[in-house]
Scaffold this active site. Structure first.
Site, PDB file in Angstrom:
ATOM      1  CD  GLU A   1     -13.384  38.522 139.355  1.00  0.00           C
ATOM      2  OE1 GLU A   1     -13.203  37.522 140.393  1.00  0.00           O
ATOM      3  OE2 GLU A   1     -14.771  38.034 139.963  1.00  0.00           O
TER       4      GLU A   1
ATOM      5  CD  GLU B   1     -20.311  36.106 137.714  1.00  0.00           C
ATOM      6  OE1 GLU B   1     -19.627  36.546 139.147  1.00  0.00           O
ATOM      7  OE2 GLU B   1     -19.177  35.559 137.068  1.00  0.00           O
TER       8      GLU B   1
END
Ligand code: XIL
Length: 372
Positions: free
Chosen positions: A172, A281
């Site tokens: 991220e 994910e």
């Protein structure tokens, strides 16, 4: 495929052979498993993945491996790769400056190896899940921050050298709303070390395990064209500097109302850079779901199918992992932000329901893997 060397079809088949042996030597445990039945298990998603030379797996909470036999059985039945949902994050590994706690990661890795599965590492560098002591230390300046980063990556990656196939090195790192020209998130790491923290992390990881697959992991590139471009630009800059980055992880926390407007262009960009794409994910967050369970589950499955309908014609993700396997344990349940519609709180976001029964999302994934 680009960059096939790391995880050749042969390597996956070899892991598959190990898994087959594991199945044979413990037939009883398998027969006694709660549900689904043995015949069904033989067609689990991990097995289909393996036959295609790719990986399917899920994020794992290590505590449940011990506490709930049906949970462990379901992972055995469906996965040929695992990742820790929390155990390999800083908060779990680094309770204090001089203590390491590898127990959760060790436990998942042992389970994976015993069952012939591969393992991913998540995650070496992230703005979140930092214990307070580490945040404070990073904020004291570049010297301390660099020392911490170096020690963390060296110790962790060398400990699992040759056993963790693939590492989310930086998680991220891109956030358009932080309004930097380079797209980078104003994370504590960036503030202490500047944008170079990313390449430093990749180089340190490569030194510690030269054969590991090194991944830049991030979210929303399927729906946010600006972010998708920023991530591709970052990857291009890293490649131009010969930084050892091998793959990009698209988290793929999908929403039922999402349309994947930047997914095709992102996948093409990844292909042009010669990188692997991993779906790291996957789950589906339901927005205002219908009352009826069958209709809900179908919407979730349709989203997954629609996602892969865009991806697969462009490239073949080498790993697909869902963020959890059963609706019984999903981070999307009971989220504060789900409050508008109480149904959203009982998230039905994963391939198995709360009783480990296969849902339409399982069937959709089975079809995706079969078509690969
Ligand atoms: C989440 C876990 O699922 C939660 O249990 C935890 O409280 C917070 O982190 N992106 C990531 C994952 O990279 O590490 C996050 O996992 C979900 C979003």
């Amino acid at each position: 495929m680009t960059n096939p060397g790391l995880f050749s079809r042969r390597a996956v088949l070899k892991l598959g052979g190990l898994a087959a042996t594991a199945l044979l030597v413990r037939p009883f445990g398998f027969v006694q498993a709660a549900e689904p039945g043995v015949a069904e298990k033989a067609s689990g998603l991990g097995r289909v993945a393996r036959s295609k030379g790719v990986f399917f797996g899920a994020a794992v909470q290590h505590r449940l491996l011990r506490e709930e036999a049906a949970y462990a059985d379901a992972l055995r039945a469906e996965c040929n790769i695992l990742v820790a949902e929390g155990a390999t994050k800083w908060k779990a590994l680094r309770p204090s400056p001089d203590r390491w706690d590898f127990s959760g990661t060790d436990e998942i890795l042992r389970f994976a190896e015993r069952n012939g599965m591969a393992m991913r590492g998540h995650t070496l560098v992230w703005h979140a899940s930092l214990p307070v002591w580490a945040k404070d230390a990073i904020a004291t300046g570049p010297k301390a921050a660099h020392g911490l980063l170096e020690a963390h990556i060296e110790k962790l990656v060398s400990r699992y050298k040759g056993r963790i196939l693939s590492w989310d090195v930086v998680n991220e790192a891109v956030l358009p709303k932080d309004l930097r020209l380079d797209g980078l998130r104003e994370s504590p790491w960036l503030q202490a070390l500047g944008p170079e923290y990313i390449e430093t992390a990749f180089r340190l990881a490569a030194q510690a395990d030269p054969k590991a697959q090194l991944v830049l992991n991030d979210f929303s590139m399927q729906v946010d064209p600006i972010k998708a471009k920023m991530v591709l630009d970052l990857l291009r800059r890293l490649k131009e500097k010969d930084v050892p980055v091998h793959a990009v992880g698209l988290q793929a926390h999908l929403h039922t109302r999402q349309s994947f407007r930047s997914l095709a262009s992102f996948c093409k960009g990844v292909r042009e850079l010669g990188l692997e794409l991993l779906i790291t994910e996957l789950d589906v967050w339901e927005r205002d779901p219908p009352q009826e369970i069958a209709a809900r589950d179908q919407l979730v499955a349709d989203k997954v199918k629609a996602f892969f309908d865009v991806v697969l014609p462009i490239l073949r993700p080498q790993q697909i992992l869902t963020w959890g396997l059963t609706d019984k344990y999903t981070w999307l349940a009971n989220r504060e932000s789900n409050e508008e519609n109480p149904l959203e709180r009982e998230a039905r976001s994963l391939p198995l329901d709360e009783r480990y029964g296969r849902k339409p999302m399982w069937t959709a994934l089975h079809a995706v893997l079969s078509a690969m």
